[in-house]
Design a protein around this motif. Structure first.
Motif, PDB file in Angstrom:
ATOM      1  N   LEU A  21      56.073  -4.127  61.191  1.00  0.00           N
ATOM      2  CA  LEU A  21      54.811  -3.840  60.504  1.00  0.00           C
ATOM      3  C   LEU A  21      55.000  -3.541  59.026  1.00  0.00           C
ATOM      4  CD1 LEU A  21      52.787  -1.666  63.054  1.00  0.00           C
ATOM      5  CD2 LEU A  21      52.322  -4.001  62.324  1.00  0.00           C
ATOM      6  N   SER A  22      56.214  -3.296  58.637  1.00  0.00           N
ATOM      7  CA  SER A  22      56.456  -2.944  57.235  1.00  0.00           C
ATOM      8  C   SER A  22      57.027  -4.122  56.449  1.00  0.00           C
ATOM      9  CB  SER A  22      57.432  -1.764  57.159  1.00  0.00           C
ATOM     10  OG  SER A  22      58.666  -2.086  57.787  1.00  0.00           O
ATOM     11  N   GLN A  23      56.884  -5.332  57.008  1.00  0.00           N
ATOM     12  CA  GLN A  23      57.409  -6.516  56.352  1.00  0.00           C
ATOM     13  C   GLN A  23      56.291  -7.522  56.088  1.00  0.00           C
ATOM     14  OE1 GLN A  23      60.234  -7.944  59.189  1.00  0.00           O
ATOM     15  NE2 GLN A  23      61.782  -6.394  58.737  1.00  0.00           N
ATOM     16  N   TYR A  24      56.396  -8.193  54.961  1.00  0.00           N
ATOM     17  CA  TYR A  24      55.536  -9.343  54.707  1.00  0.00           C
ATOM     18  C   TYR A  24      56.164 -10.584  55.349  1.00  0.00           C
ATOM     19  CZ  TYR A  24      52.673  -6.991  51.162  1.00  0.00           C
ATOM     20  OH  TYR A  24      51.806  -6.161  50.514  1.00  0.00           O
ATOM     21  N   GLY A  25      55.324 -11.440  55.880  1.00  0.00           N
ATOM     22  CA  GLY A  25      55.821 -12.718  56.358  1.00  0.00           C
ATOM     23  C   GLY A  25      55.838 -13.736  55.244  1.00  0.00           C
ATOM     24  N   GLU A  26      56.434 -14.905  55.507  1.00  0.00           N
ATOM     25  CA  GLU A  26      56.418 -15.982  54.532  1.00  0.00           C
ATOM     26  C   GLU A  26      54.976 -16.458  54.317  1.00  0.00           C
ATOM     27  OE1 GLU A  26      59.381 -19.165  54.968  1.00  0.00           O
ATOM     28  OE2 GLU A  26      60.122 -18.051  56.691  1.00  0.00           O
ATOM     29  N   ILE A  27      54.671 -16.860  53.107  1.00  0.00           N
ATOM     30  CA  ILE A  27      53.338 -17.371  52.818  1.00  0.00           C
ATOM     31  C   ILE A  27      53.049 -18.605  53.668  1.00  0.00           C
ATOM     32  CG2 ILE A  27      51.900 -18.465  51.048  1.00  0.00           C
ATOM     33  CD1 ILE A  27      53.269 -16.629  49.003  1.00  0.00           C
ATOM     34  N   GLN A  28      54.052 -19.442  53.845  1.00  0.00           N
ATOM     35  CA  GLN A  28      53.872 -20.652  54.633  1.00  0.00           C
ATOM     36  C   GLN A  28      53.735 -20.360  56.115  1.00  0.00           C
ATOM     37  OE1 GLN A  28      56.709 -23.691  53.662  1.00  0.00           O
ATOM     38  NE2 GLN A  28      56.121 -25.027  55.360  1.00  0.00           N
ATOM     39  N   GLY A  29      54.185 -19.191  56.539  1.00  0.00           N
ATOM     40  CA  GLY A  29      54.169 -18.822  57.945  1.00  0.00           C
ATOM     41  C   GLY A  29      55.578 -18.572  58.444  1.00  0.00           C
ATOM     42  N   ASP A  30      55.697 -17.774  59.478  1.00  0.00           N
ATOM     43  CA  ASP A  30      57.000 -17.437  60.028  1.00  0.00           C
ATOM     44  C   ASP A  30      57.766 -18.703  60.419  1.00  0.00           C
ATOM     45  OD1 ASP A  30      58.845 -15.313  61.187  1.00  0.00           O
ATOM     46  OD2 ASP A  30      58.470 -16.567  62.946  1.00  0.00           O
ATOM     47  N   ARG A  31      59.012 -18.794  59.979  1.00  0.00           N
ATOM     48  CA  ARG A  31      59.798 -20.004  60.219  1.00  0.00           C
ATOM     49  C   ARG A  31      59.970 -20.288  61.709  1.00  0.00           C
ATOM     50  NH1 ARG A  31      61.840 -24.498  57.280  1.00  0.00           N
ATOM     51  NH2 ARG A  31      63.315 -25.512  58.670  1.00  0.00           N
ATOM     52  N   ALA A  32      60.209 -19.239  62.496  1.00  0.00           N
ATOM     53  CA  ALA A  32      60.400 -19.431  63.936  1.00  0.00           C
ATOM     54  C   ALA A  32      59.127 -19.958  64.594  1.00  0.00           C
ATOM     55  CB  ALA A  32      60.835 -18.119  64.580  1.00  0.00           C
ATOM     56  N   LEU A  33      57.974 -19.478  64.136  1.00  0.00           N
ATOM     57  CA  LEU A  33      56.717 -19.970  64.699  1.00  0.00           C
ATOM     58  C   LEU A  33      56.494 -21.429  64.301  1.00  0.00           C
ATOM     59  CD1 LEU A  33      54.056 -19.659  66.184  1.00  0.00           C
ATOM     60  CD2 LEU A  33      53.062 -18.700  64.098  1.00  0.00           C
ATOM     61  N   ARG A  34      56.806 -21.774  63.064  1.00  0.00           N
ATOM     62  CA  ARG A  34      56.623 -23.157  62.630  1.00  0.00           C
ATOM     63  C   ARG A  34      57.517 -24.112  63.425  1.00  0.00           C
ATOM     64  NH1 ARG A  34      58.237 -23.634  57.303  1.00  0.00           N
ATOM     65  NH2 ARG A  34      58.718 -21.441  56.954  1.00  0.00           N
ATOM     66  N   GLN A  35      58.743 -23.666  63.718  1.00  0.00           N
ATOM     67  CA  GLN A  35      59.629 -24.485  64.537  1.00  0.00           C
ATOM     68  C   GLN A  35      59.085 -24.621  65.957  1.00  0.00           C
ATOM     69  OE1 GLN A  35      62.533 -26.277  63.688  1.00  0.00           O
ATOM     70  NE2 GLN A  35      62.071 -27.093  65.739  1.00  0.00           N
ATOM     71  N   ALA A  36      58.578 -23.511  66.497  1.00  0.00           N
ATOM     72  CA  ALA A  36      57.998 -23.542  67.846  1.00  0.00           C
ATOM     73  C   ALA A  36      56.787 -24.468  67.898  1.00  0.00           C
ATOM     74  CB  ALA A  36      57.606 -22.127  68.281  1.00  0.00           C
ATOM     75  N   MET A  37      55.988 -24.478  66.831  1.00  0.00           N
ATOM     76  CA  MET A  37      54.810 -25.330  66.808  1.00  0.00           C
ATOM     77  C   MET A  37      55.186 -26.812  66.688  1.00  0.00           C
ATOM     78  SD  MET A  37      52.168 -23.673  67.452  1.00  0.00           S
ATOM     79  CE  MET A  37      51.145 -25.119  67.246  1.00  0.00           C
ATOM     80  N   VAL A  38      56.281 -27.109  66.017  1.00  0.00           N
ATOM     81  CA  VAL A  38      56.757 -28.494  65.967  1.00  0.00           C
ATOM     82  C   VAL A  38      57.042 -28.997  67.373  1.00  0.00           C
ATOM     83  CG1 VAL A  38      58.684 -29.970  65.264  1.00  0.00           C
ATOM     84  CG2 VAL A  38      57.662 -28.392  63.619  1.00  0.00           C
ATOM     85  N   GLU A  39      57.746 -28.174  68.166  1.00  0.00           N
ATOM     86  CA  GLU A  39      58.085 -28.569  69.540  1.00  0.00           C
ATOM     87  C   GLU A  39      56.836 -28.651  70.405  1.00  0.00           C
ATOM     88  OE1 GLU A  39      60.948 -25.637  70.643  1.00  0.00           O
ATOM     89  OE2 GLU A  39      62.361 -26.226  69.050  1.00  0.00           O
ATOM     90  N   TYR A  40      55.902 -27.727  70.199  1.00  0.00           N
ATOM     91  CA  TYR A  40      54.658 -27.740  70.953  1.00  0.00           C
ATOM     92  C   TYR A  40      53.851 -28.997  70.645  1.00  0.00           C
ATOM     93  CZ  TYR A  40      50.012 -26.246  72.535  1.00  0.00           C
ATOM     94  OH  TYR A  40      48.786 -26.169  73.152  1.00  0.00           O
ATOM     95  N   LEU A  41      53.757 -29.343  69.366  1.00  0.00           N
ATOM     96  CA  LEU A  41      52.987 -30.509  68.964  1.00  0.00           C
ATOM     97  C   LEU A  41      53.657 -31.813  69.387  1.00  0.00           C
ATOM     98  CD1 LEU A  41      51.840 -29.386  65.391  1.00  0.00           C
ATOM     99  CD2 LEU A  41      50.453 -29.509  67.454  1.00  0.00           C
ATOM    100  N   GLN A  42      54.980 -31.813  69.472  1.00  0.00           N
ATOM    101  CA  GLN A  42      55.676 -33.012  69.937  1.00  0.00           C
ATOM    102  C   GLN A  42      55.281 -33.363  71.363  1.00  0.00           C
ATOM    103  OE1 GLN A  42      59.811 -32.113  69.250  1.00  0.00           O
ATOM    104  NE2 GLN A  42      59.811 -33.030  67.202  1.00  0.00           N
ATOM    105  N   ARG A  43      55.033 -32.346  72.176  1.00  0.00           N
ATOM    106  CA  ARG A  43      54.583 -32.595  73.548  1.00  0.00           C
ATOM    107  C   ARG A  43      53.193 -33.218  73.566  1.00  0.00           C
ATOM    108  NH1 ARG A  43      57.260 -27.425  74.623  1.00  0.00           N
ATOM    109  NH2 ARG A  43      55.293 -26.312  74.432  1.00  0.00           N
ATOM    110  N   MET A  44      52.455 -33.068  72.469  1.00  0.00           N
ATOM    111  CA  MET A  44      51.124 -33.657  72.341  1.00  0.00           C
ATOM    112  C   MET A  44      51.162 -34.922  71.477  1.00  0.00           C
ATOM    113  SD  MET A  44      49.203 -30.051  71.557  1.00  0.00           S
ATOM    114  CE  MET A  44      47.687 -30.871  71.114  1.00  0.00           C
ATOM    115  N   ASP A  45      52.378 -35.409  71.200  1.00  0.00           N
ATOM    116  CA  ASP A  45      52.557 -36.624  70.400  1.00  0.00           C
ATOM    117  C   ASP A  45      52.016 -36.482  68.984  1.00  0.00           C
ATOM    118  OD1 ASP A  45      53.791 -37.998  72.562  1.00  0.00           O
ATOM    119  OD2 ASP A  45      51.821 -38.431  73.399  1.00  0.00           O
ATOM    120  N   VAL A  46      52.166 -35.284  68.417  1.00  0.00           N
ATOM    121  CA  VAL A  46      51.782 -35.043  67.020  1.00  0.00           C
ATOM    122  C   VAL A  46      53.061 -34.776  66.238  1.00  0.00           C
ATOM    123  CG1 VAL A  46      50.444 -33.634  65.413  1.00  0.00           C
ATOM    124  CG2 VAL A  46      49.572 -34.065  67.713  1.00  0.00           C
ATOM    125  N   PRO A  47      53.553 -35.763  65.490  1.00  0.00           N
ATOM    126  CA  PRO A  47      54.826 -35.591  64.787  1.00  0.00           C
ATOM    127  C   PRO A  47      54.670 -34.799  63.495  1.00  0.00           C
ATOM    128  CG  PRO A  47      53.936 -37.766  64.340  1.00  0.00           C
ATOM    129  CD  PRO A  47      52.974 -37.100  65.300  1.00  0.00           C
TER     130      PRO A  47
END
Length: 492
Positions: free
Chosen positions: A150-176
């Motif tokens: 709670l005492s940390q700012y995240g990246e402006i672009q978004g948390d790197r781990a979440l962005r990586q997780a979303m890449v894998e999630y979207l790949q299952r939906m055929d969104v590259p």
């Protein structure tokens, strides 16, 4: 009251003034009994003729939204929409009416959180169908393992781990896409706003479906865009009409909800998705592909996303996770590429310096596990049962003059009523029964059609759905019976 006049639009100046004032009224930006500028004042302010303003005021008065008092002026009269209750102490804030604003409309917020008991107006999902307990456990675990989160700012672009997780999630939906081309947003609504504030200015042409998602209309109207519309059929946006608009106006953005279209539920065919991309390439415009719930299909998976077909960076893809996972987290993603993405990232930095880190971290373990796929499978089953229930009630109890589109996924059913039934008026009667729905007028950016309504079957349980849809059918039966009696009565 700010009214944007677009002199090169195909819509007459009278209609522009009429719709602008009506949007202000329906958005509760103008209070009941508020005095409007005189005809002379408004014509001078807008640089139009007295006749143009007179015609707009006359139509507003004919439709029951304003009233003219001889010798006193013209006043807002909300007889055609629900009248706001007079609140004690309101007079203390009358001075605020002198402060100019630049909000042309904000209709969708009025139907998002409502006091009625049976809530059929906003396409949220029943909290009982969401993985609340698991997410709570993850938040507790996160605090125990990393109390400094709670005492940390995240990246402006978004948390790197979440962005990586979303890449894998979207790949299952055929969104590259890739982590570097993903921007985490506060829901897909912020994604729409970022695109609009980055690329749309007064007079820029935006093409939208008619009807379409009201929240997007509010955003683009707020930027002063010239909005042109293309009707939707069972295969989505009608390409021949879109082609004509593109040839004539060269739009900057085409906004579409191609999969389980909001509000109609239509699914754009793969052929039309390709045709829109070809059009975008030919005129060098952007396509916003808004994908709120393509995971919620009841029969077969929908066609490939437009993003998966895009080779040249024309498509900005928006995916919200709020509806299907955790509305309180307000997490969405925007996927784009090239300089378009860099400019959107800059806009995000100017807006909020990044979405909350806690909520981003909380959902990572869920979306990367088998639990997510199991959750979606159960969600599809539960929502199909509710959709089928609504369709059954409509088939058995609605008047024969009422028709609807059978959605093959998503969260809504779109009803079309006889043209003389105004669903804004019907909503007033429904609210007396503690029921609400989304009237079709909120879903049209320009020429409004008032004889449609959207029923969301995703939020209420089966008992509430039965009561709500049955009551709406009864209201429709009564309205049609009254019309028949009036038409058959002798006229003297």
């Amino acid at each position: 009251m700010h009214i944007e006049i677009q002199r090169n639009a195909d819509i007459s100046l009278t209609k522009q003034i009429y719709h602008s004032i009506l949007d202000h009224i329906r958005s509760d930006l103008l209070e009941d009994d508020l005095q409007l500028p005189s005809v002379r004042e408004l014509s001078k302010q807008l640089g139009v003729s007295l006749v143009t303003v007179v015609k707009a005021y006359q139509k507003l008065e004919h439709d029951g939204f304003i009233t003219s008092v001889q010798g006193k002026g013209t006043f807002i009269r909300k007889t055609k929409i629900e009248e706001a209750e007079k609140k004690e102490g309101t007079l203390l804030y009358d001075w605020q009416l002198s402060v100019q604003d630049y909000l042309p409309r904000s209709q969708f917020a009025r139907f998002h959180q409502v006091p009625e008991k049976i809530h059929l107006s906003s396409n949220m999902i029943d909290p009982g169908l969401l993985p609340n307990r698991y997410l709570v456990q993850e938040i507790h675990r996160m605090f125990s393992e990393d109390p400094k989160v709670l005492s940390q700012y995240g990246e402006i672009q978004g948390d790197r781990a979440l962005r990586q997780a979303m890449v894998e999630y979207l790949q299952r939906m055929d969104v590259p896409t890739s982590p570097d081309n993903i921007l985490v947003t506060s829901g897909s609504q912020q994604g729409i706003d970022l695109v609009a504030r980055t690329f749309v200015g007064p007079g820029d042409v935006v093409v939208m479906e008619a009807p379409t998602y009201p929240g997007a209309i509010d955003v683009f109207r707020g930027r002063g865009a010239t909005i042109l519309t293309v009707p939707v059929d069972s295969d989505g946006m009608r390409i021949e009409l879109l082609q004509n608009l593109c040839d004539k106006y060269k739009p900057k953005i085409i906004y579409t909800v191609p999969t389980f279209h909001n509000p109609t539920g239509a699914v754009m065919s793969l052929k039309r998705r390709r045709q829109i991309l070809e059009l975008a390439r030919s005129i060098q415009c952007l396509v916003i592909e808004d994908d709120p719930c393509s995971e919620i299909y009841f029969e077969k998976k929908p066609p490939a996303s437009m993003k998966s077909l895009d080779q040249d960076g024309h498509v900005i893809y928006l995916k919200g996770l709020s509806k299907i996972l955790a509305p309180g987290c307000r997490i969405g993603i925007l996927a784009a590429s090239g300089s378009i993405f860099k400019r959107l990232l800059a806009a995000k930095a100017n807006t909020d310096l990044g979405s909350p880190l806690l909520t981003q971290k909380a959902i990572i373990p869920f979306i990367t596990s088998k639990r997510m796929m199991d959750h979606l499978k159960k969600l599809r089953t539960a929502l199909k049962i509710r959709r089928d229930l609504v369709l059954e009630i409509l088939s058995q109890q609605s008047p024969e003059e009422v028709s609807w589109f059978i959605p093959k996924g998503g969260l809504n059913v779109w009803l079309t009523l006889p043209s003389w039934i105004n669903t804004d008026h019907l909503l007033i009667e429904a609210k007396k029964e503690q029921i609400t729905f989304l009237p079709g007028s909120a879903c049209y950016p320009t020429e409004q059609e008032n004889h449609h309504l959207r029923l969301s079957f995703s939020y209420m349980n089966e008992q509430q759905l039965t009561q709500g849809v049955t009551t709406i059918c009864n209201l429709l039966q009564s309205a049609i019976a009254l019309k028949i009696n009036q038409d058959s009565s002798p006229h003297f």
